[in-house]
Write a protein that holds these residues in place. Structure first.
Motif, PDB file in Angstrom:
ATOM      1  N   GLY A  52       1.759 -23.117  -6.763  1.00 52.71           N
ATOM      2  CA  GLY A  52       1.601 -22.117  -7.809  1.00 52.71           C
ATOM      3  C   GLY A  52       2.189 -20.780  -7.416  1.00 52.71           C
ATOM      4  N   ILE A  53       1.993 -19.814  -8.300  1.00 52.39           N
ATOM      5  CA  ILE A  53       2.558 -18.488  -8.075  1.00 52.39           C
ATOM      6  C   ILE A  53       1.450 -17.484  -7.793  1.00 52.39           C
ATOM      7  N   GLU A  54       1.848 -16.388  -7.155  1.00 51.35           N
ATOM      8  CA  GLU A  54       0.951 -15.265  -6.932  1.00 51.35           C
ATOM      9  C   GLU A  54       1.605 -14.030  -7.526  1.00 51.35           C
ATOM     10  N   VAL A  55       0.970 -13.437  -8.521  1.00 51.73           N
ATOM     11  CA  VAL A  55       1.505 -12.241  -9.154  1.00 51.73           C
ATOM     12  C   VAL A  55       1.299 -11.058  -8.215  1.00 51.73           C
ATOM     13  N   LEU A  56       2.388 -10.336  -7.950  1.00 51.79           N
ATOM     14  CA  LEU A  56       2.343  -9.168  -7.076  1.00 51.79           C
ATOM     15  C   LEU A  56       2.258  -7.867  -7.859  1.00 51.79           C
ATOM     16  N   ALA A  57       2.906  -7.850  -9.040  1.00 53.38           N
ATOM     17  CA  ALA A  57       2.939  -6.629  -9.847  1.00 53.38           C
ATOM     18  C   ALA A  57       3.335  -6.974 -11.273  1.00 53.38           C
ATOM     19  N   LYS A  58       3.101  -6.034 -12.158  1.00 53.07           N
ATOM     20  CA  LYS A  58       3.521  -6.176 -13.540  1.00 53.07           C
ATOM     21  C   LYS A  58       4.269  -4.908 -13.932  1.00 53.07           C
ATOM     22  N   ALA A  59       5.363  -5.095 -14.654  1.00 53.94           N
ATOM     23  CA  ALA A  59       6.169  -3.964 -15.110  1.00 53.94           C
ATOM     24  C   ALA A  59       6.276  -4.022 -16.626  1.00 53.94           C
ATOM     25  N   ARG A  60       6.203  -2.883 -17.278  1.00 51.71           N
ATOM     26  CA  ARG A  60       6.256  -2.845 -18.742  1.00 51.71           C
ATOM     27  C   ARG A  60       7.668  -2.728 -19.273  1.00 51.71           C
ATOM     28  N   SER A  61       8.638  -2.374 -18.417  1.00 50.09           N
ATOM     29  CA  SER A  61      10.012  -2.219 -18.891  1.00 50.09           C
ATOM     30  C   SER A  61      10.965  -3.002 -17.993  1.00 50.09           C
ATOM     31  N   THR A  62      12.132  -3.273 -18.537  1.00 51.17           N
ATOM     32  CA  THR A  62      13.169  -3.957 -17.753  1.00 51.17           C
ATOM     33  C   THR A  62      13.545  -3.109 -16.544  1.00 51.17           C
ATOM     34  N   GLU A  63      13.693  -1.814 -16.739  1.00 50.61           N
ATOM     35  CA  GLU A  63      14.098  -0.914 -15.650  1.00 50.61           C
ATOM     36  C   GLU A  63      13.074  -0.924 -14.515  1.00 50.61           C
ATOM     37  N   ALA A  64      11.799  -0.883 -14.852  1.00 48.42           N
ATOM     38  CA  ALA A  64      10.754  -0.911 -13.826  1.00 48.42           C
ATOM     39  C   ALA A  64      10.755  -2.245 -13.091  1.00 48.42           C
ATOM     40  N   ALA A  65      10.937  -3.343 -13.821  1.00 46.97           N
ATOM     41  CA  ALA A  65      10.977  -4.668 -13.193  1.00 46.97           C
ATOM     42  C   ALA A  65      12.147  -4.762 -12.215  1.00 46.97           C
ATOM     43  N   LEU A  66      13.305  -4.270 -12.617  1.00 39.64           N
ATOM     44  CA  LEU A  66      14.483  -4.303 -11.740  1.00 39.64           C
ATOM     45  C   LEU A  66      14.266  -3.453 -10.495  1.00 39.64           C
ATOM     46  N   ARG A  67      13.627  -2.305 -10.654  1.00 46.97           N
ATOM     47  CA  ARG A  67      13.378  -1.407  -9.507  1.00 46.97           C
ATOM     48  C   ARG A  67      12.418  -2.050  -8.505  1.00 46.97           C
ATOM     49  N   ILE A  68      11.341  -2.636  -9.004  1.00 44.76           N
ATOM     50  CA  ILE A  68      10.383  -3.303  -8.119  1.00 44.76           C
ATOM     51  C   ILE A  68      11.051  -4.454  -7.380  1.00 44.76           C
ATOM     52  N   PHE A  69      11.829  -5.263  -8.099  1.00 44.15           N
ATOM     53  CA  PHE A  69      12.536  -6.380  -7.471  1.00 44.15           C
ATOM     54  C   PHE A  69      13.471  -5.876  -6.380  1.00 44.15           C
TER      55      PHE A  69
END
Length: 79
Positions: A52-69
């Motif tokens: 299974g997966i473990e969620v590390l974080a959630k981002a509300r925007s594409t830009e935030a998701a790309l930055r975290i990645f």
């Protein structure tokens, strides 16, 4: 929401960014994350994807998701 899926190997685990289906959200114990809308940063054991997966974080925007990645997968600079 844009279709976005990123993945990278980091230390024997695969780090991913993508939206999650309602089923996947519920299976990973998503309570407290504000619902299944948005982009999720999650990881799984590359040798045992059935675990299974473990969620590390959630981002509300594409830009935030790309930055975290980017922060999680960036190669360290050696001096």
């Amino acid at each position: 929401m844009d279709d976005l899926y990123l993945s990278a190997e980091v230390g024997g685990r695969t780090v991913c960014v993508s939206p999650l289906s309602k089923t996947a959200y519920n299976q990973c114990g998503g309570k407290g994350l504000g619902g299944d809308y948005g982009y999720f940063v999650y990881e799984y054991d590359s040798q045992n994807s059935a675990a299974g997966i473990e969620v590390l974080a959630k981002a509300r925007s594409t830009e935030a998701a790309l930055r975290i990645f980017d922060l999680l997968t960036r190669k360290p600079i050696l001096n």
